[in-house]
Design a protein around this motif. Structure first.
Motif, PDB file in Angstrom:
ATOM      1  N   LYS A   1       0.832  -1.202   0.000  1.00 52.40           N
ATOM      2  CA  LYS A   1       0.000   0.000   0.000  1.00 52.40           C
ATOM      3  C   LYS A   1       0.874   1.263   0.000  1.00 52.40           C
ATOM      4  CE  LYS A   1      -3.504  -0.888   2.866  1.00 52.40           C
ATOM      5  NZ  LYS A   1      -4.171  -0.869   4.163  1.00 52.40           N
ATOM      6  N   HIS A   2       1.877   1.214   0.856  1.00 51.25           N
ATOM      7  CA  HIS A   2       2.801   2.345   0.969  1.00 51.25           C
ATOM      8  C   HIS A   2       3.520   2.559  -0.363  1.00 51.25           C
ATOM      9  CE1 HIS A   2       6.546   4.406   2.024  1.00 51.25           C
ATOM     10  NE2 HIS A   2       5.920   4.865   3.094  1.00 51.25           N
ATOM     11  N   ALA A   3       4.013   1.482  -0.953  1.00 50.79           N
ATOM     12  CA  ALA A   3       4.748   1.601  -2.220  1.00 50.79           C
ATOM     13  C   ALA A   3       3.825   2.121  -3.318  1.00 50.79           C
ATOM     14  CB  ALA A   3       5.325   0.243  -2.612  1.00 50.79           C
ATOM     15  N   PHE A   4       2.615   1.603  -3.364  1.00 49.62           N
ATOM     16  CA  PHE A   4       1.645   2.007  -4.390  1.00 49.62           C
ATOM     17  C   PHE A   4       1.427   3.515  -4.332  1.00 49.62           C
ATOM     18  CE2 PHE A   4      -3.100   2.258  -5.429  1.00 49.62           C
ATOM     19  CZ  PHE A   4      -2.904   2.227  -6.810  1.00 49.62           C
ATOM     20  N   TYR A   5       1.151   4.035  -3.138  1.00 49.87           N
ATOM     21  CA  TYR A   5       0.842   5.455  -3.032  1.00 49.87           C
ATOM     22  C   TYR A   5       2.083   6.337  -3.184  1.00 49.87           C
ATOM     23  CZ  TYR A   5      -0.681   9.973  -1.396  1.00 49.87           C
ATOM     24  OH  TYR A   5      -0.933  11.327  -1.325  1.00 49.87           O
ATOM     25  N   PHE A   6       3.185   5.992  -2.501  1.00 57.70           N
ATOM     26  CA  PHE A   6       4.321   6.912  -2.524  1.00 57.70           C
ATOM     27  C   PHE A   6       5.111   6.856  -3.835  1.00 57.70           C
ATOM     28  CE2 PHE A   6       3.167   7.135   1.923  1.00 57.70           C
ATOM     29  CZ  PHE A   6       3.129   8.520   2.071  1.00 57.70           C
ATOM     30  N   ASP A   7       5.059   5.739  -4.541  1.00 57.23           N
ATOM     31  CA  ASP A   7       5.680   5.732  -5.873  1.00 57.23           C
ATOM     32  C   ASP A   7       4.883   6.624  -6.825  1.00 57.23           C
ATOM     33  OD1 ASP A   7       7.722   4.200  -5.018  1.00 57.23           O
ATOM     34  OD2 ASP A   7       6.982   2.300  -5.834  1.00 57.23           O
ATOM     35  N   TYR A   8       3.575   6.634  -6.626  1.00 56.96           N
ATOM     36  CA  TYR A   8       2.728   7.557  -7.409  1.00 56.96           C
ATOM     37  C   TYR A   8       3.089   9.007  -7.067  1.00 56.96           C
ATOM     38  CZ  TYR A   8      -1.394  10.635  -7.382  1.00 56.96           C
ATOM     39  OH  TYR A   8      -2.219  11.718  -7.467  1.00 56.96           O
ATOM     40  N   VAL A   9       3.218   9.320  -5.760  1.00 59.14           N
ATOM     41  CA  VAL A   9       3.531  10.698  -5.338  1.00 59.14           C
ATOM     42  C   VAL A   9       4.846  11.151  -5.976  1.00 59.14           C
ATOM     43  CG1 VAL A   9       4.131  12.164  -3.348  1.00 59.14           C
ATOM     44  CG2 VAL A   9       2.197  10.585  -3.192  1.00 59.14           C
ATOM     45  N   ARG A  10       5.826  10.239  -6.028  1.00 57.22           N
ATOM     46  CA  ARG A  10       7.116  10.594  -6.628  1.00 57.22           C
ATOM     47  C   ARG A  10       6.981  10.937  -8.104  1.00 57.22           C
ATOM     48  NH1 ARG A  10       9.385   7.683  -2.718  1.00 57.22           N
ATOM     49  NH2 ARG A  10       8.750   5.663  -3.506  1.00 57.22           N
ATOM     50  N   ASN A  11       5.963  10.383  -8.740  1.00 59.71           N
ATOM     51  CA  ASN A  11       5.807  10.601 -10.191  1.00 59.71           C
ATOM     52  C   ASN A  11       4.588  11.446 -10.542  1.00 59.71           C
ATOM     53  OD1 ASN A  11       7.996   8.918 -11.370  1.00 59.71           O
ATOM     54  ND2 ASN A  11       7.004   7.395 -10.066  1.00 59.71           N
ATOM     55  N   ILE A  12       4.074  12.158  -9.565  1.00 59.55           N
ATOM     56  CA  ILE A  12       2.794  12.849  -9.767  1.00 59.55           C
ATOM     57  C   ILE A  12       2.873  13.909 -10.879  1.00 59.55           C
ATOM     58  CG2 ILE A  12       3.087  14.648  -8.003  1.00 59.55           C
ATOM     59  CD1 ILE A  12       0.106  14.091  -7.256  1.00 59.55           C
ATOM     60  N   ASP A  13       4.064  14.455 -11.116  1.00 58.66           N
ATOM     61  CA  ASP A  13       4.150  15.496 -12.154  1.00 58.66           C
ATOM     62  C   ASP A  13       3.788  14.957 -13.543  1.00 58.66           C
ATOM     63  OD1 ASP A  13       6.400  14.057 -11.825  1.00 58.66           O
ATOM     64  OD2 ASP A  13       7.792  15.674 -12.357  1.00 58.66           O
ATOM     65  N   LEU A  14       3.844  13.645 -13.716  1.00 58.42           N
ATOM     66  CA  LEU A  14       3.415  13.067 -15.002  1.00 58.42           C
ATOM     67  C   LEU A  14       1.946  13.399 -15.270  1.00 58.42           C
ATOM     68  CD1 LEU A  14       4.907   9.461 -14.726  1.00 58.42           C
ATOM     69  CD2 LEU A  14       5.790  11.380 -16.065  1.00 58.42           C
ATOM     70  N   PHE A  15       1.177  13.539 -14.190  1.00 60.24           N
ATOM     71  CA  PHE A  15      -0.260  13.799 -14.348  1.00 60.24           C
ATOM     72  C   PHE A  15      -0.583  15.288 -14.248  1.00 60.24           C
ATOM     73  CE2 PHE A  15       0.256   9.641 -12.342  1.00 60.24           C
ATOM     74  CZ  PHE A  15      -0.315   8.842 -13.317  1.00 60.24           C
ATOM     75  N   GLN A  16       0.404  16.067 -13.843  1.00 56.22           N
ATOM     76  CA  GLN A  16       0.086  17.467 -13.541  1.00 56.22           C
ATOM     77  C   GLN A  16       0.321  18.418 -14.702  1.00 56.22           C
ATOM     78  OE1 GLN A  16       2.323  17.935  -9.908  1.00 56.22           O
ATOM     79  NE2 GLN A  16       0.463  17.723  -8.672  1.00 56.22           N
ATOM     80  N   ALA A  17       0.961  17.957 -15.763  1.00 55.29           N
ATOM     81  CA  ALA A  17       1.312  18.855 -16.866  1.00 55.29           C
ATOM     82  C   ALA A  17       0.085  19.593 -17.381  1.00 55.29           C
ATOM     83  CB  ALA A  17       1.965  18.060 -17.974  1.00 55.29           C
ATOM     84  N   LYS A  18      -0.999  18.883 -17.605  1.00 58.71           N
ATOM     85  CA  LYS A  18      -2.191  19.490 -18.180  1.00 58.71           C
ATOM     86  C   LYS A  18      -2.850  20.424 -17.161  1.00 58.71           C
ATOM     87  CE  LYS A  18      -6.769  18.092 -19.675  1.00 58.71           C
ATOM     88  NZ  LYS A  18      -7.506  17.788 -18.467  1.00 58.71           N
ATOM     89  N   GLU A  19      -2.889  19.968 -15.904  1.00 61.09           N
ATOM     90  CA  GLU A  19      -3.537  20.742 -14.839  1.00 61.09           C
ATOM     91  C   GLU A  19      -2.946  22.131 -14.675  1.00 61.09           C
ATOM     92  OE1 GLU A  19      -5.958  20.574 -12.241  1.00 61.09           O
ATOM     93  OE2 GLU A  19      -6.675  19.372 -13.905  1.00 61.09           O
ATOM     94  N   LYS A  20      -1.585  22.204 -14.781  1.00 59.24           N
ATOM     95  CA  LYS A  20      -0.908  23.461 -14.445  1.00 59.24           C
ATOM     96  C   LYS A  20      -1.457  24.639 -15.231  1.00 59.24           C
ATOM     97  CE  LYS A  20       3.105  22.528 -11.881  1.00 59.24           C
ATOM     98  NZ  LYS A  20       3.577  21.148 -11.957  1.00 59.24           N
ATOM     99  N   GLU A  21      -1.836  24.392 -16.485  1.00 62.81           N
ATOM    100  CA  GLU A  21      -2.298  25.499 -17.324  1.00 62.81           C
ATOM    101  C   GLU A  21      -3.589  26.097 -16.790  1.00 62.81           C
ATOM    102  OE1 GLU A  21      -2.771  23.545 -21.056  1.00 62.81           O
ATOM    103  OE2 GLU A  21      -0.732  22.753 -20.902  1.00 62.81           O
ATOM    104  N   GLU A  22      -4.352  25.309 -16.043  1.00 62.72           N
ATOM    105  CA  GLU A  22      -5.671  25.801 -15.665  1.00 62.72           C
ATOM    106  C   GLU A  22      -5.958  25.570 -14.187  1.00 62.72           C
ATOM    107  OE1 GLU A  22      -8.448  23.540 -17.925  1.00 62.72           O
ATOM    108  OE2 GLU A  22      -7.471  21.659 -17.463  1.00 62.72           O
TER     109      GLU A  22
END
Ligand code: Q46
Ligand code: ZN
Ligand code: ZN
Length: 312
Positions: free
Chosen positions: A251-272
């Motif tokens: 569970k810890h690995a699932f969530y924190f590995d995602y947190v480490r890579n969250i910018d992959l999902f944030q590119a589109k968000e940043k504009e708006e």
């Protein structure tokens, strides 16, 4: 089972960390887990004015207690949703009030029925919406409003590792990219003068929060909100617990590995990321001329929300 630190009698096994701890060392460990989250994600400092959103449940109260013990300046906010089934709202308010008295900190209380003449389930029924959707909009609105009006630097919530991992699983299953951009333990203020949003219990599990409350003698509401029955998040939690049982730490690995890579999902968000408009009625930042809260509650320009909270 022996405590890894002092070899005394352990009261909790933590298989994901391959250890067990006694009452005293578990208590220290919880404080350290919260400090680690605060420091690692740069959530706030000892100078920050912190608003802890509590529902009377174990997570929010454990978090508030830990923050006070660590020397943070933390006030509470309780929102009474007017849920009468099982006496849920009134009982949970009582737990929040008595905890605030115990720690001697200010508790802001918002009473939805008093402010709007209708409870969350009643309003949802008239609008043909699900109670949880009306609830989410309303809770968000009041948290933001009080943080803004009372100059809080950060709103903290009691979301724990189980909550974050379950939300992540649901968002990944359906590839909800917009939500995946927003699952970090801390969201800094969008502009200066705004407030951040933090989840300092991300390194702790639901079970650890409950054991903490038990050890410290913190009474909390044990029943769940009647509208949480059948919630998909409970299904995801159940599945993750099964995985965790066979693979401690998953569970810890699932969530924190995602947190480490969250910018992959944030590119589109940043504009708006900043809502471009201001609600014509309440003045809150909004994606439309009238915000979702004012639409839900049918507020017109006379909608008087100025005397809607109680302070203890
Ligand atoms: S959203 Fe739904 Fe929860 Fe609100 S109505 Fe109850 S279950 S409390 S986090
Ligand atoms: Zn020990
Ligand atoms: Zn509005």
């Amino acid at each position: 089972m022996k405590c890894r630190i002092c070899a005394g009698k352990a009261i909790i096994g933590l298989p994901q960390h391959n250890m067990a701890l006694c009452a005293e060392h578990f208590d220290n460990w919880m404080l350290k887990r919260v400090s680690k989250a605060v420091d690692e994600f740069k959530m706030f400092s000892k100078k920050s004015n912190i608003l802890v959103a509590v529902s009377g449940g174990k997570d929010g109260l454990a978090l508030w207690d830990i923050l006070v013990r660590l020397g943070y300046n933390a006030s509470g906010l309780y929102i009474n949703l007017g849920i009468e089934e099982d006496d849920y709202s009134d009982e949970s308010e009582e737990f929040a009030r008595s905890f605030a008295e115990r720690v001697g900190r200010k508790l802001y209380i918002v009473d939805i029925k008093e402010n709007h003449g209708m409870s969350i389930p009643e309003k949802a029924y008239t609008k043909r919406r699900k109670p949880c959707s009306a609830c989410g909009v309303t809770k968000r609105y009041y948290m933001n409003k009080i943080a803004r009006n009372e100059s809080f630097d950060v709103i903290v919530t009691g979301h724990n590792l189980d909550d974050q991992a379950a939300a992540l699983l649901g968002n990944v299953l359906y590839w909800k990219i917009d939500y995946l951009a927003k699952g970090a333990p801390y969201s800094p203020p969008i502009e200066s003068g705004q407030f951040g949003k933090a989840k300092p219990l991300v390194f702790c599990t639901e079970k650890e929060d409950a054991v903490y409350c038990l050890l410290k003698g913190i009474p909390y509401i044990q029943k769940e909100c009647p509208y949480s029955k059948g919630a998909t998040s409970l299904r995801w939690k159940h599945i993750l617990n099964e995985i965790e049982e066979n693979s401690p730490g998953a569970k810890h690995a699932f969530y924190f590995d995602y947190v480490r890579n969250i910018d992959l999902f944030q590119a589109k968000e940043k504009e708006e990321e900043l809502p471009p408009l201001t609600c014509e009625i309440c003045g809150a930042p909004s994606w439309d001329y009238v915000c979702s809260f004012c639409r839900l509650w049918d507020l017109d320009k006379r909608g008087n929300l100025s005397c809607d909270m109680d302070q203890n």
